[in-house]
Design a protein around this motif. Sequence first.
Motif, mmCIF file in Angstrom:
data_model
loop_
_atom_site.group_PDB
_atom_site.id
_atom_site.type_symbol
_atom_site.label_atom_id
_atom_site.label_comp_id
_atom_site.label_asym_id
_atom_site.label_seq_id
_atom_site.Cartn_x
_atom_site.Cartn_y
_atom_site.Cartn_z
ATOM 1 N N ASP A 281 -3.580 -4.611 8.255
ATOM 2 C CA ASP A 281 -2.603 -5.694 8.203
ATOM 3 C C ASP A 281 -2.119 -5.777 6.758
ATOM 4 O O ASP A 281 -2.306 -4.848 5.973
ATOM 5 C CB ASP A 281 -3.184 -7.022 8.715
ATOM 6 C CG ASP A 281 -4.395 -7.506 7.921
ATOM 7 O OD1 ASP A 281 -4.644 -6.978 6.818
ATOM 8 O OD2 ASP A 281 -5.082 -8.418 8.394
ATOM 9 N N ASP A 282 -1.492 -6.871 6.388
ATOM 10 C CA ASP A 282 -0.947 -6.977 5.038
ATOM 11 C C ASP A 282 -2.027 -7.112 3.974
ATOM 12 O O ASP A 282 -1.767 -6.873 2.788
ATOM 13 C CB ASP A 282 0.006 -8.176 4.943
ATOM 14 C CG ASP A 282 1.364 -7.886 5.550
ATOM 15 O OD1 ASP A 282 1.654 -6.706 5.807
ATOM 16 O OD2 ASP A 282 2.127 -8.842 5.778
ATOM 17 N N TRP B 64 -0.599 -3.537 -1.474
ATOM 18 C CA TRP B 64 0.725 -4.063 -1.130
ATOM 19 C C TRP B 64 0.813 -4.259 0.374
ATOM 20 O O TRP B 64 -0.059 -3.822 1.119
ATOM 21 C CB TRP B 64 1.847 -3.134 -1.625
ATOM 22 C CG TRP B 64 1.562 -1.673 -1.433
ATOM 23 C CD1 TRP B 64 1.530 -0.978 -0.265
ATOM 24 C CD2 TRP B 64 1.245 -0.732 -2.472
ATOM 25 N NE1 TRP B 64 1.214 0.333 -0.494
ATOM 26 C CE2 TRP B 64 1.046 0.516 -1.843
ATOM 27 C CE3 TRP B 64 1.140 -0.808 -3.868
ATOM 28 C CZ2 TRP B 64 0.725 1.677 -2.550
ATOM 29 C CZ3 TRP B 64 0.821 0.341 -4.569
ATOM 30 C CH2 TRP B 64 0.616 1.568 -3.922
ATOM 31 N N ARG B 65 1.868 -4.935 0.811
ATOM 32 C CA ARG B 65 2.022 -5.229 2.228
ATOM 33 C C ARG B 65 2.146 -3.957 3.065
ATOM 34 O O ARG B 65 2.599 -2.932 2.584
ATOM 35 C CB ARG B 65 3.245 -6.122 2.454
ATOM 36 C CG ARG B 65 2.998 -7.594 2.097
ATOM 37 C CD ARG B 65 4.212 -8.438 2.431
ATOM 38 N NE ARG B 65 5.289 -8.251 1.455
ATOM 39 C CZ ARG B 65 6.535 -8.697 1.623
ATOM 40 N NH1 ARG B 65 6.867 -9.347 2.733
ATOM 41 N NH2 ARG B 65 7.444 -8.512 0.684
ATOM 42 N N ARG B 66 1.774 -4.072 4.331
ATOM 43 C CA ARG B 66 1.701 -2.923 5.218
ATOM 44 C C ARG B 66 3.039 -2.209 5.359
ATOM 45 O O ARG B 66 3.097 -0.988 5.493
ATOM 46 C CB ARG B 66 1.190 -3.382 6.601
ATOM 47 C CG ARG B 66 1.021 -2.273 7.615
ATOM 48 C CD ARG B 66 0.113 -2.733 8.746
ATOM 49 N NE ARG B 66 0.630 -3.887 9.427
ATOM 50 C CZ ARG B 66 1.342 -3.846 10.562
ATOM 51 N NH1 ARG B 66 1.629 -2.673 11.107
ATOM 52 N NH2 ARG B 66 1.760 -4.947 11.147
ATOM 53 N N THR C 226 9.047 -6.647 -4.533
ATOM 54 C CA THR C 226 8.482 -7.362 -3.375
ATOM 55 C C THR C 226 9.517 -8.214 -2.667
ATOM 56 O O THR C 226 9.524 -8.317 -1.429
ATOM 57 C CB THR C 226 7.299 -8.244 -3.829
ATOM 58 O OG1 THR C 226 6.266 -7.410 -4.360
ATOM 59 C CG2 THR C 226 6.749 -9.048 -2.666
#
Length: 367
Positions: free
Chosen positions: A38-39, A64-66, A121
């Motif tokens: 996940d994130d 970092w986010r997925r 981001t």
Amino acid sequence: MSASARLVTTLAGPLDSATAGAPDVLCLPDRTLVLQSDDAQLAAYDLAEALAGEPSVARFPAPWRRRFGTRTVAPGLDVAVFAGLHAIRAVDAHGATLWEVRHGCWEGGCPELHASVDEYTDSRDHLYADSGSAVFSADGKLVWAHVRGPLTEGGEDPEVLDEWLVLDAADGTVLGEADAQTVAAGSDHVSHPDPGQMGLSVGEGQDGVPLLWGHWDGERLSVDRIGDDDRILLAVSPSGEHFLTVTHYQELLALHRVADGSVVSELDADEAVTPHPALPPEIDEAEVHWDYYAGFLDEHTVITGTVEADEEFGAGRHWLVDVRDMRLLGEVGYPFPVSGVPLALGDGSWCTVTEDTNELQVWRLDA
């Protein structure tokens, strides 16, 4: 003719998270790993341990986010590598950075060599950027990475866009580097039992799907481009002597020799597969095509599907193929409905992933 599937067990995914993606399977020569992210984190376990009832889940905080890239883990489950928009980063179970290799940004219009994910981001363009991929070699000593160039400031060459790297898994040193001669929207590595060989399938959207085969001899990375940019690499046989592809428009499943990339035999979906049983009588013809997923149950038997083509009319179907003469053996019959494509697990079994719970249903052919 049909073949009956027997349910071996049902396993939970390695990550208990409502925001996690579906579990994925990473087949290595000596083991099969189940990954989910996940994130916030990447989690993974060894399939054999899970089947024995003793799974040990390795967890890695995500840098970092997925959606900002892809991810993989080492065979020993001690290191995770995240292939992001601006860097390849290796982390340990505490999230500490072990090494990082920066590269050009995968967002096509961005000229920056970013120092941190914080620089983009909140950028809408970067949310929909292209991506590369990375994977460990069979022995875990190398990391093969497909990245966007350049690697250094001032190193931009308008003739070189994507690069294929061989990295030292211990410290991230770039051991080998080659111009991939691709402009990727995304890519996927397919491991070979020989640590010095690797397959790479690159998606370029409507421009094609280059298939690259890499050879690392300890000093130099050489790359062969196989076919006419119209074949997607799916799997390598257990012996490492053959690999499997499907054409870009999914009509032909093909067996190739690893030695020279040549096609041994092909199977046309439209000729081999019968129309879906729920096909309405008013429809005279319906196109049948293979899915973008297939794998070897053993050296001679492949499991694949026509799920994408079938879903308009009903349940997706799975098929067994004997690749020695590229002959359809029959449809796989299940004791209850399953969802999605079959994912070969490298030991004669395969799994399906439930849509509602993301559990893995492990199957074998009924004797």
